[in-house]
Structures are given as structure tokens and as C-alpha cells.
Scaffold this active site. Sequence first.
Site, PDB file in Angstrom:
ATOM      1  N   ILE A  78       1.410  -1.084  -0.142  1.00  0.00           N
ATOM      2  CA  ILE A  78       0.011  -0.124  -0.075  1.00  0.00           C
ATOM      3  C   ILE A  78       1.264   0.877  -0.053  1.00  0.00           C
ATOM      4  O   ILE A  78       0.945   1.240   1.428  1.00  0.00           O
ATOM      5  CB  ILE A  78      -0.767   0.266   1.128  1.00  0.00           C
ATOM      6  CG1 ILE A  78      -2.297  -1.331   0.987  1.00  0.00           C
ATOM      7  CG2 ILE A  78      -1.742   0.962   1.329  1.00  0.00           C
ATOM      8  CD1 ILE A  78      -2.314  -1.772   2.376  1.00  0.00           C
ATOM      9  N   HIS A  79       0.989   2.235  -0.964  1.00  0.00           N
ATOM     10  CA  HIS A  79       1.979   3.017  -1.075  1.00  0.00           C
ATOM     11  C   HIS A  79       1.299   4.003  -1.352  1.00  0.00           C
ATOM     12  O   HIS A  79       0.257   4.482  -2.453  1.00  0.00           O
ATOM     13  CB  HIS A  79       2.818   2.851  -2.253  1.00  0.00           C
ATOM     14  CG  HIS A  79       3.513   4.276  -2.747  1.00  0.00           C
ATOM     15  ND1 HIS A  79       3.212   5.492  -3.024  1.00  0.00           N
ATOM     16  CD2 HIS A  79       5.070   3.984  -2.885  1.00  0.00           C
ATOM     17  CE1 HIS A  79       4.482   6.061  -3.266  1.00  0.00           C
ATOM     18  NE2 HIS A  79       5.723   5.093  -2.626  1.00  0.00           N
ATOM     19  N   VAL A  80       0.668   5.110  -0.302  1.00  0.00           N
ATOM     20  CA  VAL A  80       0.093   6.851  -0.712  1.00  0.00           C
ATOM     21  C   VAL A  80       0.457   7.426  -1.507  1.00  0.00           C
ATOM     22  O   VAL A  80       1.589   7.993  -0.381  1.00  0.00           O
ATOM     23  CB  VAL A  80      -0.295   6.964   1.240  1.00  0.00           C
ATOM     24  CG1 VAL A  80      -1.212   7.897   1.169  1.00  0.00           C
ATOM     25  CG2 VAL A  80      -0.889   5.823   2.248  1.00  0.00           C
ATOM     26  N   LEU A 120      -1.901   3.730  -3.967  1.00  0.00           N
ATOM     27  CA  LEU A 120      -1.214   2.390  -4.632  1.00  0.00           C
ATOM     28  C   LEU A 120      -1.390   1.476  -4.606  1.00  0.00           C
ATOM     29  O   LEU A 120      -0.729   1.342  -3.076  1.00  0.00           O
ATOM     30  CB  LEU A 120       0.145   3.391  -5.498  1.00  0.00           C
ATOM     31  CG  LEU A 120      -0.097   4.319  -6.132  1.00  0.00           C
ATOM     32  CD1 LEU A 120       0.866   4.378  -6.728  1.00  0.00           C
ATOM     33  CD2 LEU A 120      -1.105   4.085  -7.025  1.00  0.00           C
TER      34      LEU A 120
END
Length: 150
Positions: A78-80, A120
Site C-alpha cells: 500500500i503506497h500512499v 496505490l
Amino acid sequence: VNLNKKVENYNICSPIKGSVIDITKTNDPLFKEEALGKGVGIIAEENTLVSPVNGVIKTFFSKHAIGITTDDGIDILIHVGIDTVELNGKYFNALKEQGDKLLEVDFDGVKESGYDATVLFVVTNSQEYSSVKSCEGNKTITDTIIEIQK
């Protein structure tokens, strides 16, 4: 009835309420090309991300990127935001010690600083599955955003 039947399908829910798009429609060149795996982009409508799976947090990088391995062996990233590593954790508050909550994000602050705040969400071991399908649309944390077949 065969109780030893292995699970063949997995549904992963959203970590945050928002509008879900296929990863190929996001603005990050690396994610868009599915270089890190198949997945989705989420345009968040609230500020708290929760863990959508049961598993172990493997990495928590600079507060904006979280790697989780599910109890079933699915690797999730989980890429913010896009290029948000440059914010050095500003606008991010790690909550991983508070149950299912992972992160609080000031998405407005991220956007006002000139960054794309899309979350993402990718299955980094996508190649191990026959199908990793995104489920687009407006989703809440109880809605499926990714369907995986063994």
C-alpha cells in the site's frame, strides 16, 4: 464434503473509502506499468487507512508505504501518493499499533504540497496467481477491490 479443500479464490477489501481505478490508469510510471504487480489506485474520500487483510506488516517505509503479507501468503504493498517519499512523513501519522488502523493521512495537505495523493495498492506477488483482477468503482472498506484466483 472435503474440509481439506484449499482456498482457490481471495477477495481483498479496500483499506479506505474512495474511488477505485485500475493501477494502469494511475499517474505513477512504475505502478502504471504493473512493474510491482497488479492492483488498483484509490482516490481516498477519508483520512484513515485500515488493514484490509489478516497478516503481518513486513515493512513500514517512511510512513507512506506499507508492505503486508496475508495469512494466505499474498504480498500487498500500500503506497500512499506518488513521489510522497519526498515529504519525509509530513502529513502522515502511523497508527499500526492501534488495531486494524494503519495510517492517518492529511490528503489535503499532500495535494496542497503538489503531490498526487492516489493510494496505490498492489499485489506484489501477482505472478504467483492465475488471475489478479481489479474491481473499479466507488468502494468502502467492506467492498472488494481485488479478486485473486490461485
